[in-house]
Design a protein around this motif. Structure first.
Motif, PDB file in Angstrom:
ATOM      1  N   MET A  20       8.846  -1.955  14.132  1.00  0.00           N
ATOM      2  CA  MET A  20       6.773  -0.965  14.338  1.00  0.00           C
ATOM      3  C   MET A  20       7.403   0.416  14.376  1.00  0.00           C
ATOM      4  N   ARG A  21       9.088   0.565  14.297  1.00  0.00           N
ATOM      5  CA  ARG A  21       9.048   2.457  13.681  1.00  0.00           C
ATOM      6  C   ARG A  21       8.656   3.012  12.622  1.00  0.00           C
ATOM      7  N   ALA A  22       8.998   2.408  11.430  1.00  0.00           N
ATOM      8  CA  ALA A  22       8.747   2.552  10.199  1.00  0.00           C
ATOM      9  C   ALA A  22       7.315   3.724  10.251  1.00  0.00           C
ATOM     10  N   ASN A  23       6.879   4.644  10.112  1.00  0.00           N
ATOM     11  CA  ASN A  23       5.726   4.900   9.330  1.00  0.00           C
ATOM     12  C   ASN A  23       4.478   4.097   8.123  1.00  0.00           C
ATOM     13  N   THR A  24       3.855   2.965   8.510  1.00  0.00           N
ATOM     14  CA  THR A  24       3.705   2.086   7.254  1.00  0.00           C
ATOM     15  C   THR A  24       1.944   2.079   8.027  1.00  0.00           C
ATOM     16  N   VAL A  46       0.886  -0.788  -0.152  1.00  0.00           N
ATOM     17  CA  VAL A  46       0.411  -0.545  -0.136  1.00  0.00           C
ATOM     18  C   VAL A  46       0.815   1.157   0.094  1.00  0.00           C
ATOM     19  N   ARG A  47       0.640   2.166  -0.874  1.00  0.00           N
ATOM     20  CA  ARG A  47       1.293   3.664  -0.821  1.00  0.00           C
ATOM     21  C   ARG A  47       1.186   4.160   0.085  1.00  0.00           C
ATOM     22  N   HIS A  48       2.318   5.483   0.607  1.00  0.00           N
ATOM     23  CA  HIS A  48       1.804   6.281   1.993  1.00  0.00           C
ATOM     24  C   HIS A  48       0.020   7.594   1.913  1.00  0.00           C
ATOM     25  N   ALA A  49       0.261   7.285   0.307  1.00  0.00           N
ATOM     26  CA  ALA A  49      -0.675   8.120   0.469  1.00  0.00           C
ATOM     27  C   ALA A  49      -2.160   7.624   0.189  1.00  0.00           C
ATOM     28  N   ASP A  50      -1.903   6.624   0.589  1.00  0.00           N
ATOM     29  CA  ASP A  50      -3.444   5.165   0.045  1.00  0.00           C
ATOM     30  C   ASP A  50      -3.839   4.360   1.257  1.00  0.00           C
ATOM     31  N   ASN A  51      -3.029   5.104   2.834  1.00  0.00           N
ATOM     32  CA  ASN A  51      -2.516   4.681   3.954  1.00  0.00           C
ATOM     33  C   ASN A  51      -4.250   4.948   4.625  1.00  0.00           C
ATOM     34  N   GLN A  52      -4.581   5.632   4.287  1.00  0.00           N
ATOM     35  CA  GLN A  52      -5.869   6.399   5.691  1.00  0.00           C
ATOM     36  C   GLN A  52      -7.161   5.387   4.975  1.00  0.00           C
ATOM     37  N   THR A  53      -7.101   5.275   3.610  1.00  0.00           N
ATOM     38  CA  THR A  53      -8.788   4.975   3.178  1.00  0.00           C
ATOM     39  C   THR A  53      -8.218   3.070   2.857  1.00  0.00           C
ATOM     40  N   PHE A  54      -7.283   2.152   3.379  1.00  0.00           N
ATOM     41  CA  PHE A  54      -6.610   1.275   3.287  1.00  0.00           C
ATOM     42  C   PHE A  54      -6.609   1.021   4.617  1.00  0.00           C
ATOM     43  N   ILE A  55      -6.389   1.312   5.955  1.00  0.00           N
ATOM     44  CA  ILE A  55      -7.282   1.840   7.212  1.00  0.00           C
ATOM     45  C   ILE A  55      -8.460   1.840   7.767  1.00  0.00           C
ATOM     46  N   PHE A  95       0.282  -0.581   8.300  1.00  0.00           N
ATOM     47  CA  PHE A  95       0.491  -1.727   8.818  1.00  0.00           C
ATOM     48  C   PHE A  95       0.627  -1.045  10.768  1.00  0.00           C
ATOM     49  N   THR A  96       1.675  -0.423  10.444  1.00  0.00           N
ATOM     50  CA  THR A  96       1.302   0.518  11.668  1.00  0.00           C
ATOM     51  C   THR A  96       0.873   1.538  11.734  1.00  0.00           C
ATOM     52  N   HIS A  97      -0.169   2.307  11.019  1.00  0.00           N
ATOM     53  CA  HIS A  97      -1.852   2.874  11.037  1.00  0.00           C
ATOM     54  C   HIS A  97      -2.498   2.373  11.863  1.00  0.00           C
ATOM     55  N   ILE A  98      -2.031   0.839  11.070  1.00  0.00           N
ATOM     56  CA  ILE A  98      -3.351  -0.355  11.566  1.00  0.00           C
ATOM     57  C   ILE A  98      -3.983  -0.001  12.991  1.00  0.00           C
ATOM     58  N   LEU A  99      -2.564  -0.824  13.419  1.00  0.00           N
ATOM     59  CA  LEU A  99      -2.040  -0.619  14.609  1.00  0.00           C
ATOM     60  C   LEU A  99      -2.926   0.517  16.298  1.00  0.00           C
ATOM     61  N   SER A 100      -2.307   1.339  15.162  1.00  0.00           N
ATOM     62  CA  SER A 100      -3.049   3.197  15.779  1.00  0.00           C
ATOM     63  C   SER A 100      -4.595   2.728  15.590  1.00  0.00           C
ATOM     64  N   ALA A 101      -5.150   2.391  14.668  1.00  0.00           N
ATOM     65  CA  ALA A 101      -7.081   3.100  14.420  1.00  0.00           C
ATOM     66  C   ALA A 101      -7.214   1.507  15.265  1.00  0.00           C
ATOM     67  N   TYR A 102      -6.479   0.094  15.366  1.00  0.00           N
ATOM     68  CA  TYR A 102      -7.360  -0.385  16.205  1.00  0.00           C
ATOM     69  C   TYR A 102      -6.979  -0.429  17.458  1.00  0.00           C
ATOM     70  N   ALA A 103      -6.104   0.390  18.362  1.00  0.00           N
ATOM     71  CA  ALA A 103      -5.772   1.031  19.521  1.00  0.00           C
ATOM     72  C   ALA A 103      -6.881   1.676  20.300  1.00  0.00           C
ATOM     73  N   ILE A 117       7.035  -4.100  23.883  1.00  0.00           N
ATOM     74  CA  ILE A 117       5.671  -3.999  24.546  1.00  0.00           C
ATOM     75  C   ILE A 117       5.398  -2.610  24.408  1.00  0.00           C
ATOM     76  N   GLY A 118       6.342  -2.047  24.746  1.00  0.00           N
ATOM     77  CA  GLY A 118       5.773  -0.374  24.918  1.00  0.00           C
ATOM     78  C   GLY A 118       5.661   0.310  23.866  1.00  0.00           C
ATOM     79  N   GLY A 119       7.001  -0.168  22.597  1.00  0.00           N
ATOM     80  CA  GLY A 119       6.539   0.403  21.663  1.00  0.00           C
ATOM     81  C   GLY A 119       5.176   0.537  21.016  1.00  0.00           C
ATOM     82  N   PHE A 120       4.504  -0.494  21.476  1.00  0.00           N
ATOM     83  CA  PHE A 120       3.184  -0.465  20.949  1.00  0.00           C
ATOM     84  C   PHE A 120       1.852   0.117  22.008  1.00  0.00           C
ATOM     85  N   LEU A 121       1.549  -0.205  23.451  1.00  0.00           N
ATOM     86  CA  LEU A 121       1.190  -0.610  24.017  1.00  0.00           C
ATOM     87  C   LEU A 121       1.050   1.154  24.385  1.00  0.00           C
ATOM     88  N   TYR A 122       2.217   1.571  24.482  1.00  0.00           N
ATOM     89  CA  TYR A 122       2.347   2.612  24.657  1.00  0.00           C
ATOM     90  C   TYR A 122       2.386   4.503  24.315  1.00  0.00           C
TER      91      TYR A 122
END
Length: 803
Positions: free
Chosen positions: A219-223, A168-177, A225-233, A361-366
Motif C-alpha cells: 500500500m505504498r503506491a498512490n492508487t 481507475v485512472r489517476h485523474a479520476d481518483n477523486q470522483t471514484f472515491i 484504493f489507498t485514497h479510498i482507505l484515507s477517505a474512509y478513515a 498495520i502502522g502503514g495504514f492506521l498511523y
C-alpha cells in the motif's frame, strides 16, 4: 452499533480469500434466515446465574411500558434523521475539499500560463475530451432504470468494484472515491452498507498483498484504493475520535508557539544567531535530517540540540500516551481493517514477526488516520487556529518520530546526540506492538454488523443513493471500457444491464455537477426471489413479534399472580412458557380475573406459544429494548457533536472557497494591455489553416459559409459562436482555467459538436487575443506552424511518389 434496517439484508458477501482478478460471477442471494440474531450474542442477554430466567423476565416485564416502546421508536426516527443529515454533510465537505484543491491548481496554472505563454507549444496528440457540448435537459430520463439496476449490482456484489478499482485512472481518483465512500456506501451508520463496504475493502487488501514484492511495498503506491482507505478513515466518527485522541497534546504544542524543537543543527545555529532559516519544503527537510554532521558546530549549538531532543522526546511521549490510552476509541471499521491486514500478512509472509506485522498495520492506521491529524490539525478541524511555522515544524518532527516507532525504523545519524532518539524509538516499539494487538482485538464484521432481528419491524425503507452525473458518467465509462475484466462471464447480469443503457450524450461541466436520487433496484429475477423470501420470512417475523407484544402485556398484568404462584410453588421459577401460562390462568380463574383469563387464553392458543426458546427470546427482546433507549441517547449525543463539528468545518470550507473564488476572478483578469471586450471573426478555413481545427464533421461544400465569432463577456470566460452565412448557430462557452486544467492533465484535444479542436493552439489563440494581446506573436507563430505543416505535407507527398 444497531441501526434501523430493512427486514431482509443482502448476502454477507463473505468472499474471504478471493483473488480479485479471478472472481466468479455473483450467485443469487441466499434465502434469508427466519431467525435473525442481533449484534450481541445470547450469552450477553442471559440473566445472572443466581437469578432464574423466569424471575428476571418478570422483573423486566414490569419495568417496561408502552411509553418506553414509543420512546424507542421515536429515538430511532431521530437517530435516522441525524445520521442522514451527517452523511449528506460529509459528502458535501468532501466535494468542497476537492473543489478547493482544484482551485489551488487552477490558480497556479493561470499564473504559470502568463509566464509561459510565449513558449513554443508542443504538437498535439492525445485523447478526445468534451468540454461544453450541450446535452438533453434530463440526461438520465431514458437511462434511470438501467442505472438503478447497475448501482444495485455494484453495491450488493462488491467483487465488481474490486475488479474495477485497479483500472481507475489517476485523474479520476477523486470522483471514484466520492462514488465509493460517500455515495454507494455513504451511510456508515447503516450496518448493511458498512458491511458491504468492508467486504469490498477485504477483497482489495487481499489483492494488494498478493501483488506485493515484499512487505515494504504494501500500500505504498498512490492508487485509487489507498485514497479510498484515507477517505474512509476521515469520514463519519473519524474526525471526532481524532480530536478525542490528539486534541490535548496538540494544544500543549500550540501553547508554546515560540519554543522550537528543531533537531537540524544548521537550523539551530541559524536560530541562535537570530536568523530565521529559509523556508524549505518537506523533501528538503528530510534530506537535511538524513545528511551527515555539519562541520564546525559550536558548543552552544550542541547544548541547544540536546535540550531540543529532550523536549521533543517528552512531547512525543505525551502524544504516545494519549494514542495508547484511547485504543478502544478508534472506530470499529478501522480496527477491523487492521485485523484483516494482520491476518492476511501472516499468511502471505510466514516468517514475519510481530514487529514487522505491526509495521504494516502502522502503514495504514498511523499514516492514513493519525499522522495527517498530527501534521495538519487545522486542516481536519481539530483546532481552529492555524499553527505558525515553529509549531508546524514541531508537529512534523513529532509525527516523524512516532512514524518511525510504528515502522520500527531508526534515525540514520552519525551524531551521538541522535542516539537518544533511537533509544526512545527502541523503548517504545514493544509498546506500539501491544497497541496494534489491542487495535486488532475486535469481533468479526458478521457479528458486529449483523442484522438486528428486533429492528426488522421498525423499518422498510427503499435503498437510495444521491449521485452526481459526473459520477454516473465515470462509472458507466469504466464499465463500458472494461466489462470483460469486470464481468468476464457472458451470462453475467451486469453485461445485460449495461447493454440497455441509452447514450448519455455529451455533458457540460454544469450538468456534471447535477445530482439525482436513484433507488437501488434488483433485477426482475433477483427481485422475485428476494420478495418471495421476504414474504415468507416477514410473515413468520410478524407472528413472533405480535405474540411477543401480547405476551409482554399479559405477563405485566399477571405479575401479582406470579408472585403469589411462587409463594405457593417455589418451583414455578423453572416453568416452561406453556406451564407458566396454564398456572397463571388457574390463578386468574381463582381470583376472578376474567379479563386476564381471556388474555392468557389468547396467548395459549397462539401458534408461537409452543416455541422452546420463546422465554429466552422475549427476555432478549426486553433486555435489548432497555439497552437501546440508553444507547440511542448516547449515540444521538455523539451524532449531534459530530454534526456540529462537520457543519463547523463546512463553514470553514465555504469561507475558504469564497476567498479562492475571489482570488481566481482576479487571476482570470487580462493583464495590462489586453483587450477582452473585442470580438474576433474567423472562417472555418482560417481556423483550419491556423491549426485550431484538427478535424471537422462539417461537409466540405458548407465550410465556406461557416464563421466563428470569439468573444469574452467576462474575465476568464470565452464564447465561440458558430454561424452559417450570418444565420444563428451553436454557441459554446469555455472557462479558461478549465482549459488550462485539461492541458495540465495532458489532454490535447476537445470536441465541440463535431469539431475536433487543438487544445494547445486554442489556449494560445485566447491568450494572444484576449489575455496577453500579442497579436504580432500569434501571427508569427501560426505562420511558422503553417510553414511546418506545408513542409510535412510535401515530405509525405514525396515519400508517396518514391514508393
Amino acid at each position: 452499533m444497531s441501526s434501523v434496517m430493512s427486514a431482509v439484508d443482502s448476502q454477507d458477501s463473505e468472499e474471504e480469500g478471493l483473488d480479485v482478478s479471478n472472481l466468479q460471477p455473483p450467485p443469487p442471494p441466499p434465502t434469508p434466515p427466519t431467525r435473525l440474531r442481533g449484534a450481541q450474542s445470547p450469552s450477553q442477554f442471559s440473566p445472572s446465574a443466581s437469578i432464574p430466567l423466569l424471575d428476571d423476565l418478570m422483573r423486566l416485564v414490569q419495568s417496561t411500558s408502552d411509553e418506553s416502546i414509543a420512546k424507542l421508536v421515536e429515538y430511532h426516527v431521530q437517530e435516522y434523521e441525524l445520521r442522514k443529515e451527517l452523511v449528506h454533510n460529509l459528502r458535501e465537505n468532501f466535494i468542497l475539499e476537492n473543489e478547493l484543491n482544484r482551485m489551488d491548481e487552477k490558480i497556479k496554472l493561470l499564473i504559470k500560463n502568463r509566464i509561459t505563454v510565449q513558449q513554443v507549444i508542443s504538437e498535439s496528440s492525445g485523447v478526445l475530451v468534451d468540454v461544453s457540448s450541450p446535452a438533453s435537459q434530463n440526461p438520465l430520463k431514458q437511462a434511470r432504470e438501467s442505472f438503478e439496476h447497475i448501482f444495485y449490482l455494484l453495491q450488493t456484489h462488491p467483487e465488481y468494484l474490486a475488479r474495477l478499482t485497479p483500472l481507475v485512472r489517476h485523474a479520476d481518483n477523486q470522483t471514484f472515491i466520492q462514488f465509493v465512500v460517500f455515495t454507494l456506501f455513504g451511510d456508515q451508520f447503516e450496518t448493511r452498507e458498512e458491511r458491504l463496504l468492508l467486504s469490498y475493502i477485504r477483497m482489495m487488501l487481499k489483492a494488494e498483498l498478493a501483488a506485493c514484492r515484499d512487505m515494504g511495498s504494501f500500500m505504498r503506491a498512490n492508487t485509487a484504493f489507498t485514497h479510498i482507505l484515507s477517505a474512509y478513515a476521515r469520514r463519519g466518527a473519524g474526525p471526532d475520535v481524532l480530536k478525542q485522541i490528539l486534541l490535548a497534546p496538540i494544544e500543549r504544542v500550540f501553547a508554546a508557539p515560540t519554543v522550537s524543537l528543531e533537531i537540524d543543527v544548521d537550523k539551530i545555529k541559524a536560530l541562535l544567531a537570530g536568523q530565521l532559516p529559509s523556508t524549505v519544503n518537506e523533501g528538503e527537510e528530510d534530506k537535511a535530517e538524513e545528511s551527515g554532521p555539519s562541520s564546525g558546530v559550536d558548543e552552544s549549538t550542541m547544548n541547544q540540540l540536546r535540550i531540543n531532543i529532550a523536549a521533543l522526546l517528552a512531547t512525543c511521549q505525551d502524544f504516545l500516551d494519549s494514542i495508547i490510552a484511547t485504543a478502544n476509541e478508534v472506530p470499529y471499521g478501522l480496527r477491523w481493517i487492521c485485523k484483516q491486514i494482520a491476518e492476511m500478512a501472516r499468511e502471505q509472509f510466514v516468517d514475519a514477526d510481530t514487529t514487522k506485522i505491526g509495521s504494516l498495520i502502522g502503514g495504514f492506521l498511523y499514516l492514513r488516520f493519525l499522522n495527517p491529524a498530527i501534521v495538519a490539525p487545522d486542516g481536519l478541524n481539530i483546532v481552529k487556529a492555524k499553527p505558525n511555522k515553529t509549531v508546524r515544524r514541531n508537529l512534523i518532527l513529532v509525527a516523524k518520530i512516532i512514524q518511525n516507532i510504528s515502522n520500527a525504523s531508526y534515525f540514520k545519524k552519525d551524531r551521538p546526540e541522535y542516539e537518544a532518539i533511537n533509544q526512545f524509538i527502541a523503548s517504545n516499539i514493544s509498546l506500539m506492538s501491544s497497541y496494534f494487538e489491542t487495535i486488532c482485538d475486535v469481533e468479526d464484521v458478521e457479528s458486529i454488523l449483523a442484522v438486528d432481528k428486533y429492528l426488522v419491524h421498525v423499518q422498510q425503507r427503499d435503498m437510495t443513493i444521491h449521485i452526481s452525473l459526473k459520477e454516473i458518467k465515470l462509472i458507466y465509462s469504466l464499465l463500458d471500457s472494461h466489462i470483460n475484466t469486470i464481468a468476464p462471464e457472458p451470462s453475467d447480469p451486469l453485461r445485460a444491464v449495461l447493454k440497455s443503457v441509452p447514450e448519455l450524450g455529451l455533458l457540460t461541466a454544469v450538468q456534471e455537477r447535477e445530482c439525482y436520487d436513484l433507488k437501488l433496484v434488483p433485477l426482475a429475477k433477483e427481485k422475485e426471489l428476494i420478495e418471495t423470501d421476504m414474504t415468507v420470512d416477514r410473515a413468520v417475523q410478524l407472528k413472533v413479534y405480535e405474540f411477543g407484544q401480547l405476551l409482554v402485556a399479559t405477563l405485566r398484568d399477571a405479575a401479582p399472580l406470579y408472585t403469589t404462584l411462587k409463594q405457593r410453588n417455589p418451583t414455578a421459577v423453572h416453568f416452561s412458557l406453556a406451564e407458566l401460562l396454564c398456572e397463571l390462568r388457574s390463578e386468574a380463574e381463582r381470583v376472578g380475573r376474567m379479563d386476564l383469563q381471556a388474555k392468557l387464553d389468547r396467548c395459549m392458543d397462539h401458534s408461537c406459544c409452543g416455541g422452546s426458546d420463546m422465554l429466552q427470546d422475549i427476555h432478549e427482546h426486553l433486555t435489548w429494548q432497555m439497552r437501546q433507549i440508553v444507547q440511542l441517547e448516547k449515540k444521538m449525543e455523539r451524532l449531534k457533536n459530530a454534526l456540529s463539528s462537520v457543519e463547523s468545518h463546512h463553514m470553514f470550507l465555504e469561507d475558504k472557497l469564497r476567498y479562492y473564488k475571489e482570488f481566481l476572478d482576479q487571476a482570470r483578469r487580462p493583464v495590462k494591455g489586453a483587450d477582452s471586450k473585442n470580438t474576433f471573426q474567423y472562417s472555418h478555413a482560417q481556423l483550419e489553416s491556423l491549426g485550431v481545427i484538427q478535424k471537422s464533421a462539417v461537409e466540405s461544400r458548407y465550410r465556406k459559409g461557416v464563421q466563428f465569432e470569439f468573444s469574452s463577456p467576462t474575465a476568464g470566460v470565452f464564447t465561440i459562436k458558430a454561424s452559417f452565412k450570418g444565420l444563428g448557430g451553436t454557441k459554446f462557452t469555455l472557462l479558461f482555467d478549465d482549459l488550462l486544467e485539461k492541458q495540465s492533465n495532458n489532454e490535447k484535444t476537445i470536441d465541440l459538436e463535431g469539431l475536433l479542436i487543438d487544445l494547445n493552439v486554442l489556449i494560445h489563440l485566447l491568450n494572444t487575443k484576449f489575455i496577453m494581446n500579442l497579436d504580432g506573436e500569434v501571427k508569427s507563430f501560426f505562420a511558422k506552424r503553417r510553414a511546418t505543416t506545408m513542409s510535412i505535407k510535401k515530405l509525405k507527398k514525396k515519400d508517396k511518389l518514391d514508393k
